[in-house]
Design a protein around this motif. Structure first.
Motif, PDB file in Angstrom:
ATOM      1  N   ARG A  37       0.848  -1.191   0.000  1.00  0.00           N
ATOM      2  CA  ARG A  37       0.000   0.000   0.000  1.00  0.00           C
ATOM      3  C   ARG A  37       0.889   1.249   0.000  1.00  0.00           C
ATOM      4  O   ARG A  37       1.374   1.673   1.037  1.00  0.00           O
ATOM      5  CB  ARG A  37      -0.916  -0.004   1.223  1.00  0.00           C
ATOM      6  N   HIS A  38       1.117   1.805  -1.169  1.00  0.00           N
ATOM      7  CA  HIS A  38       2.011   2.945  -1.313  1.00  0.00           C
ATOM      8  C   HIS A  38       1.258   4.237  -1.631  1.00  0.00           C
ATOM      9  O   HIS A  38       1.874   5.236  -1.975  1.00  0.00           O
ATOM     10  CB  HIS A  38       3.029   2.677  -2.434  1.00  0.00           C
ATOM     11  N   GLY A  39      -0.051   4.214  -1.509  1.00  0.00           N
ATOM     12  CA  GLY A  39      -0.855   5.357  -1.927  1.00  0.00           C
ATOM     13  C   GLY A  39      -0.588   6.632  -1.142  1.00  0.00           C
ATOM     14  O   GLY A  39      -0.719   7.731  -1.666  1.00  0.00           O
ATOM     15  N   ASN A  40      -0.211   6.491   0.145  1.00  0.00           N
ATOM     16  CA  ASN A  40       0.034   7.670   0.987  1.00  0.00           C
ATOM     17  C   ASN A  40       1.525   7.900   1.198  1.00  0.00           C
ATOM     18  O   ASN A  40       1.957   8.344   2.256  1.00  0.00           O
ATOM     19  CB  ASN A  40      -0.663   7.496   2.338  1.00  0.00           C
ATOM     20  N   PHE A  41       2.298   7.601   0.175  1.00  0.00           N
ATOM     21  CA  PHE A  41       3.765   7.674   0.244  1.00  0.00           C
ATOM     22  C   PHE A  41       4.247   9.026   0.769  1.00  0.00           C
ATOM     23  O   PHE A  41       5.064   9.102   1.690  1.00  0.00           O
ATOM     24  CB  PHE A  41       4.328   7.416  -1.162  1.00  0.00           C
ATOM     25  N   SER A  77       2.391  11.676   2.207  1.00  0.00           N
ATOM     26  CA  SER A  77       1.791  12.148   3.459  1.00  0.00           C
ATOM     27  C   SER A  77       2.294  11.381   4.677  1.00  0.00           C
ATOM     28  O   SER A  77       2.283  11.904   5.790  1.00  0.00           O
ATOM     29  CB  SER A  77       0.264  12.048   3.374  1.00  0.00           C
ATOM     30  N   GLU A  78       2.738  10.145   4.484  1.00  0.00           N
ATOM     31  CA  GLU A  78       3.233   9.351   5.608  1.00  0.00           C
ATOM     32  C   GLU A  78       4.723   9.528   5.839  1.00  0.00           C
ATOM     33  O   GLU A  78       5.314   8.858   6.689  1.00  0.00           O
ATOM     34  CB  GLU A  78       2.872   7.880   5.403  1.00  0.00           C
ATOM     35  N   TYR A 109       7.546   9.067   3.918  1.00  0.00           N
ATOM     36  CA  TYR A 109       8.600   8.184   3.430  1.00  0.00           C
ATOM     37  C   TYR A 109       9.579   8.953   2.543  1.00  0.00           C
ATOM     38  O   TYR A 109       9.187   9.826   1.770  1.00  0.00           O
ATOM     39  CB  TYR A 109       8.001   7.014   2.651  1.00  0.00           C
ATOM     40  N   GLU A 167       3.819   6.185  -9.642  1.00  0.00           N
ATOM     41  CA  GLU A 167       3.251   7.407 -10.210  1.00  0.00           C
ATOM     42  C   GLU A 167       4.254   8.082 -11.139  1.00  0.00           C
ATOM     43  O   GLU A 167       5.466   8.094 -10.884  1.00  0.00           O
ATOM     44  CB  GLU A 167       2.861   8.380  -9.090  1.00  0.00           C
ATOM     45  N   GLU A 224      -4.203  -3.666  -1.634  1.00  0.00           N
ATOM     46  CA  GLU A 224      -4.236  -2.216  -1.509  1.00  0.00           C
ATOM     47  C   GLU A 224      -5.489  -1.590  -2.105  1.00  0.00           C
ATOM     48  O   GLU A 224      -5.868  -0.469  -1.753  1.00  0.00           O
ATOM     49  CB  GLU A 224      -2.988  -1.605  -2.168  1.00  0.00           C
TER      50      GLU A 224
END
Length: 300
Positions: A133-137, A139-140, A142, A153, A200
């Motif tokens: 699950r890399h969708g919030n790369f 905002s989290e 990383y 992306e 994901e």
């Protein structure tokens, strides 16, 4: 009315206190003597006290000036040290490198790379989250991620970490001996397919092929649906059905002969594992250090 900054005039005050000369303080600060003198006058007016005794020949601190210097000088030194530390850290890798990596990257990238990275940078922390699950790369928080290139992306910078691989259909030799191999994509309707639900997104992954230069997506039919790649490959090895995977994911099974590939001529192209990161992160020393070790250790 102009809002007064509590720090207005303090740099000038400190410079004058150090030099006991407006002219020399101005040289240190890269300002005109008039601007330094005016800044000091405004500070004294704001505080309501004189900070320096002035004569035509010399300056000296008043009692109030000495008290102010003793209180703010340690803080000024701490601020200066902080600036120097930040400037130094912008050149030398430091802090924590935070990565999110696809599970597939563990044996092929992380395990061979991590010992060399720790040896090269023993004081650099590394925080690894294993997830698809890399969708919030962003905002989290990383710094970088590792995943299959086709899922990254387009606005990210990507660096290849693996040899190119092909997507295809895989089954056990026993399955193909009993049911035959599909030779064209339409043959799949006659086979038992093991479906994969993407953790994901929660949807069923469609099998992609190139047919007559056109991309086609097939939603496989089958009685079994899983959301774990290891389980999917294990079921295929046991002859339960066909799976859609890559020559990289199945490299171990292909090498030991427990799986065989079909429809390779319809593969949608070469893919791979990539390290990816945003343009804003590309100049981080800690990330550059990781990329440097990757280039030396990982065989592409």
């Amino acid at each position: 009315m102009r809002k007064t900054d509590s720090f207005d005039g303090l740099a000038e005050f400190l410079a004058i206190a150090k030099r006991l000369s407006v002219r020399k303080a101005a040289l240190d600060l890269g300002m005109t003597p008039g601007a330094v003198s005016l800044a000091l006058q405004r500070l004294e007016q704001r505080l309501g006290v004189l900070l320096f005794h002035r004569t035509t020949r010399k300056m000296s601190l008043t009692e109030s000036g000495q008290q102010l210097l003793e209180r703010i000088q340690p803080a000024a030194q701490a601020i200066t040290s902080s600036f120097e530390d930040i400037a130094q850290s912008s050149q030398k890798p430091s802090g924590t490198l935070k990565l999110i990596v696809e599970r597939l990257a563990i044996p092929h990238v992380i395990e061979p790379l991590l010992p060399a990275f720790r040896q090269a940078w023993p004081n650099l922390n590394i925080d690894i989250t294993v997830s698809n699950r890399h969708g919030n790369f962003i905002s989290e928080g990383y710094d970088a991620g590792i995943m299959i290139g086709s899922y990254i992306e387009q606005d990210m910078i990507a660096i290849r970490l693996s040899p190119p691989f092909k997507w295809a259909v895989f089954g056990s030799p026993e399955y193909f001996s009993k049911h035959g191999k599909p030779h064209v994509t339409s043959d799949l309707a006659q086979h038992e397919c093991i479906r994969f639900r993407r953790p994901e997104k929660g949807d069923i992954y469609r099998w992609e092929f190139i047919n007559n230069k056109e991309l086609i997506r097939i939603e496989p039919t089958g009685l079994i649906t899983v959301n774990d790649g290891e389980l999917m490959r294990s079921l295929a090895v046991k002859g339960v059905g066909l799976i859609y995977s890559s020559t990289f994911h199945t490299s171990r099974e292909l090498a030991n002969g427990t799986l065989d590939a079909a429809l390779l001529d319809f593969s949608p192209g070469h893919d791979g594992l990539f390290l990816y990161f945003s343009k804003a992160s590309r100049n981080q020393p800690k990330l550059r250090a990781f990329i440097d070790v990757c280039s030396k250790i990982i065989k592409k």
